[in-house]
Design an enzyme around this catalytic site. Sequence first.
Site, short mmCIF file in Angstrom:
data_model
loop_
_atom_site.label_atom_id
_atom_site.label_comp_id
_atom_site.label_asym_id
_atom_site.label_seq_id
_atom_site.Cartn_x
_atom_site.Cartn_y
_atom_site.Cartn_z
CG HIS A 34 6.38 -13.20 47.10
ND1 HIS A 34 7.31 -13.88 46.34
CD2 HIS A 34 6.35 -13.85 48.28
CE1 HIS A 34 7.80 -14.89 47.03
NE2 HIS A 34 7.23 -14.89 48.22
CG ASP A 77 8.88 -13.12 43.49
OD1 ASP A 77 8.29 -12.10 43.90
OD2 ASP A 77 8.95 -14.17 44.17
N GLY A 108 7.94 -18.43 54.72
CA GLY A 108 8.84 -17.61 55.51
C GLY A 108 10.26 -17.65 54.98
CG ASN A 109 12.77 -21.08 54.08
OD1 ASN A 109 12.15 -22.07 54.49
ND2 ASN A 109 13.96 -20.75 54.55
CB SER A 110 9.62 -15.74 50.42
OG SER A 110 8.82 -16.58 49.64
N GLY A 156 12.90 -11.89 20.54
CA GLY A 156 11.90 -11.73 19.49
C GLY A 156 11.44 -13.01 18.83
#
Length: 497
Positions: free
Chosen positions: A135, A165, A235-237, A293
């Site tokens: 992101h 992500d 902002g730490n992402s 499964g």
Amino acid sequence: MKKIVNIAVPTSALVAVVFSVAAFTNTNAATNPEQVPSPVVSSAPASQPVDLTYAAEKSLPSVVYIKNTQNSKVQTVEYSDPFEDFFSDPFGGFFGRGQGGNNGRRQRQVQTPKRTAAGSGVIISADGYIVTNNHVVDGADELMVTLNDNKEYSARIIGADATTDLALIKIDAKQLPAIVIANSDNVKVGEWVLAVGNPLGLNNTVTAGIVSAKARTMGQGVQSMIQTDAAINQGNSGGALVNTRGELIGINAMIYSQTGSNIGYGFAIPTTIMNKVVDDLKQYGNVQRAMIGIKGSDVNAYVDSEKEKGNEVDLGTMEGIYIAEVVDDGAAAEAGLKKGDVITHIDGQKIKSFGELQNVIAQKRPGDKITINYLRDKKKKDATLTLKNEQGNTKVVKNADIDVLGGQFRAITDQQKEQLNIGYGLEVLKVSGGKLKDAGVPKGFIIQRANDQSIKSIEDLQKVVKDASTSKEPVLYVQGIYPTGKKGYFAVPLQNE
């Protein structure tokens, strides 16, 4: 956008939403006196319990600032005209109004403003590979990376995976300060950690806390997160979660908050999952996702739900995975597992929750074999499973490039448009030994649609090929027209048998 728990916020965002890029802007202890004193513990220092300066010095140079720029674009949007059905023009648009009967739906073109967002990333190799969140880079027209020493580089996306992500990007640089990567499986609840990143525009920031939990389930993506109370904000992402030795144990991804600001719950993607995703993106262009499964839940959650219905359940354990459904033709079905079985171990590792199961399976690829211990009617059993991919087989699913078609293409000319009375299409200029030849697509054929998508440019075709190559049915259904004006249709398989 998916909501997680109350509001789980990706740490590059400036609003309380999940897994979206940072907010875009236009370019402008109290003690009890009656309590019996505890025994005095010797050798406990009066100052800070652990020195984190070494970890900060080791990890800070490896964490970068990432700027995502989305350029101004012209987009077609739909809008409502509430008066259209009342004042539809009976003279066929003579007075400038379109024909009625469209429920007031119209289209117009709008110019979007230039927008920017920011996040963090971690250098994992000296030759320029950087891990961040999907992101953080999603939708970027330009990516700029700023190192700890303020040097700037343009970056390109090697690959990205929305489910985990995670994204892998690269800059053209050498001798970069790559971080040391630790095994997140060895992390213990309660140990000290640092979160390193660029929160709220404050570059090169370090915050401290402990590991609050492991294998935490958060929504439909990564279901085995490291939880920490180290302060993580927007902002730490994509930044680093490191241990006291300055080694990477996770990629910071989101916070749990009702306000959009840190309240003590941050989550990071473990390095065991990160390593697998990075290897897959480098080698195949997409993540090789293995499937066991089954559908089910934690045993304790299943027992509690049955108790609420007035049912007494005794599965022989209160830990493990209760199988509520076995997917037809899946790995578990082929190994003989059934509804009501309880998975307790995988490859000798005790499995207490779905988060722990996800952590193990996320490190595997289709075709890998695992040994499962399970209970059936409280009796111990075991089975060997061969994991499958999303398509139900064990083949490697590569993110096919347009080159797999074995053709050369160009947008049709104005003369071809006029001659054939068509508005767009890609002409097949040459067919070599690729998938087009196998399917019988001839030179000169004009591709107008593929998998129900209009094909107006080579970029359109490339996107459809990539999407199709990772779907459950890796086939390109091509519609178009021959130079004679005759319409044609072809099915082009993208995977090798």
